[in-house]
Write a protein that holds these residues in place. Structure first.
Motif, short mmCIF file in Angstrom:
data_model
loop_
_atom_site.label_atom_id
_atom_site.label_comp_id
_atom_site.label_asym_id
_atom_site.label_seq_id
_atom_site.Cartn_x
_atom_site.Cartn_y
_atom_site.Cartn_z
N VAL A 59 0.88 -1.17 0.00
CA VAL A 59 0.00 0.00 0.00
C VAL A 59 0.91 1.22 0.00
O VAL A 59 1.49 1.58 1.02
CB VAL A 59 -0.92 0.01 1.24
CG1 VAL A 59 -1.87 1.20 1.18
CG2 VAL A 59 -1.70 -1.29 1.35
N THR A 60 1.07 1.83 -1.16
CA THR A 60 2.02 2.92 -1.30
C THR A 60 1.42 4.10 -2.05
O THR A 60 0.56 3.92 -2.92
CB THR A 60 3.30 2.44 -2.02
OG1 THR A 60 4.22 3.53 -2.12
CG2 THR A 60 3.01 1.90 -3.40
N GLY A 61 1.87 5.27 -1.69
CA GLY A 61 1.46 6.47 -2.40
C GLY A 61 2.17 6.61 -3.73
O GLY A 61 1.71 7.32 -4.62
N THR A 69 5.85 -4.15 -10.56
CA THR A 69 6.40 -5.29 -11.29
C THR A 69 7.26 -6.15 -10.37
O THR A 69 7.10 -7.38 -10.34
CB THR A 69 7.24 -4.81 -12.50
OG1 THR A 69 6.39 -4.06 -13.36
CG2 THR A 69 7.85 -5.97 -13.25
N ARG A 70 8.15 -5.52 -9.61
CA ARG A 70 9.04 -6.30 -8.73
C ARG A 70 8.24 -7.09 -7.70
O ARG A 70 8.43 -8.28 -7.52
CB ARG A 70 10.03 -5.39 -8.01
CG ARG A 70 10.89 -6.19 -7.03
CD ARG A 70 12.00 -5.37 -6.41
NE ARG A 70 12.88 -6.25 -5.66
CZ ARG A 70 12.86 -6.37 -4.34
NH1 ARG A 70 12.00 -5.68 -3.62
NH2 ARG A 70 13.70 -7.19 -3.73
N GLY A 75 5.37 -12.29 -5.89
CA GLY A 75 4.15 -12.98 -5.51
C GLY A 75 3.20 -12.22 -4.61
O GLY A 75 2.20 -12.78 -4.16
N VAL A 76 3.50 -10.95 -4.35
CA VAL A 76 2.61 -10.17 -3.48
C VAL A 76 1.23 -10.12 -4.13
O VAL A 76 1.08 -9.73 -5.29
CB VAL A 76 3.16 -8.76 -3.23
CG1 VAL A 76 2.17 -7.91 -2.44
CG2 VAL A 76 4.49 -8.84 -2.48
N GLN A 77 0.21 -10.53 -3.37
CA GLN A 77 -1.13 -10.71 -3.92
C GLN A 77 -1.91 -9.41 -4.08
O GLN A 77 -2.75 -9.29 -4.96
CB GLN A 77 -1.95 -11.65 -3.01
CG GLN A 77 -1.31 -13.02 -2.81
CD GLN A 77 -0.48 -13.11 -1.52
OE1 GLN A 77 0.10 -12.15 -1.07
NE2 GLN A 77 -0.45 -14.30 -0.94
N HIS A 78 -1.68 -8.46 -3.21
CA HIS A 78 -2.49 -7.23 -3.19
C HIS A 78 -1.56 -6.04 -3.41
O HIS A 78 -0.82 -5.66 -2.49
CB HIS A 78 -3.24 -7.11 -1.87
CG HIS A 78 -3.98 -8.36 -1.50
ND1 HIS A 78 -5.17 -8.72 -2.09
CD2 HIS A 78 -3.68 -9.36 -0.62
CE1 HIS A 78 -5.58 -9.88 -1.58
NE2 HIS A 78 -4.69 -10.29 -0.69
N LEU A 79 -1.60 -5.45 -4.59
CA LEU A 79 -0.71 -4.34 -4.95
C LEU A 79 -1.52 -3.07 -5.15
O LEU A 79 -2.36 -3.01 -6.06
CB LEU A 79 0.06 -4.68 -6.23
CG LEU A 79 0.98 -5.90 -6.13
CD1 LEU A 79 1.44 -6.34 -7.50
CD2 LEU A 79 2.16 -5.61 -5.23
N HIS A 80 -1.29 -2.07 -4.33
CA HIS A 80 -2.04 -0.82 -4.39
C HIS A 80 -1.07 0.35 -4.49
O HIS A 80 -0.48 0.75 -3.49
CB HIS A 80 -2.94 -0.69 -3.15
CG HIS A 80 -3.91 -1.82 -3.03
ND1 HIS A 80 -5.14 -1.81 -3.67
CD2 HIS A 80 -3.83 -3.00 -2.38
CE1 HIS A 80 -5.77 -2.94 -3.40
NE2 HIS A 80 -4.99 -3.68 -2.63
#
Length: 165
Positions: A59-61, A69-70, A75-80
């Protein structure tokens, strides 16, 4: 509160990126792109945690596609990305995953992370987080952002569960 007790019940590990996965420095390239560095050891812990069945979220601004992409490749499931209201994003994740706030760990390093840190069951930060963040955290890693703080938290969560070795 003993943070180690809380680690056992965590079902979602959520992280900010800049200042957590990276040291917070950005190199500005002549073409306008921004370059960040990250720890490969943190990366190993992330992909291992995912392989062991842990739910991870970013969870990043920031809006850099290279970050997405990285972490996606790890395998991180939730990318925000572009999360201006991190509490809202984590609230949506809590509802989507049907878990309680006490089952969420969040690691952040700066002021935009404070609302989430004040709400989750386990608030964590890197050693070099700003004082306002350190004050609200249950756990301050002995490692700085971009220097192993992510691995530190994940390793501590996985070892008692028998998922590290």
């Amino acid at each position: 509160m003993n943070y180690k007790t809380s680690l056992h019940g965590i079902k979602l590990f959520a992280f900010d990126y800049d200042g957590v996965f990276s040291n917070g420095s950005i190199l500005l390239m002549p073409d306008g792109t921004q370059v960040r560095s990250a720890s490969v050891r943190d990366g190993f812990a992330v992909q291992w945690a995912v392989k062991q069945g842990l739910q991870l979220a970013l969870v990043t601004g920031g809006k850099e596609e290279a970050v997405k992409t990285r972490l996606g490749k790890l395998g991180v499931q939730h990318l925000h990305l572009g999360a201006s209201d991190k509490l809202s994003v984590v609230t949506d994740l809590v509802n989507k995953l049907e878990i309680g706030w006490d089952e969420v760990a969040y690691m952040g390093d700066d002021m935009p992370d404070v609302p989430v840190l004040e709400r989750v069951g386990l608030a964590a930060c890197p050693q070099d987080a700003v004082p306002e963040v350190r004050r609200v955290c249950h756990y301050v890693s002995p490692f700085a952002g971009g220097a192993g703080c992510v691995r530190d938290l994940l390793e501590q969560a996985m070892k008692p569960r028998g998922l590290w070795d």
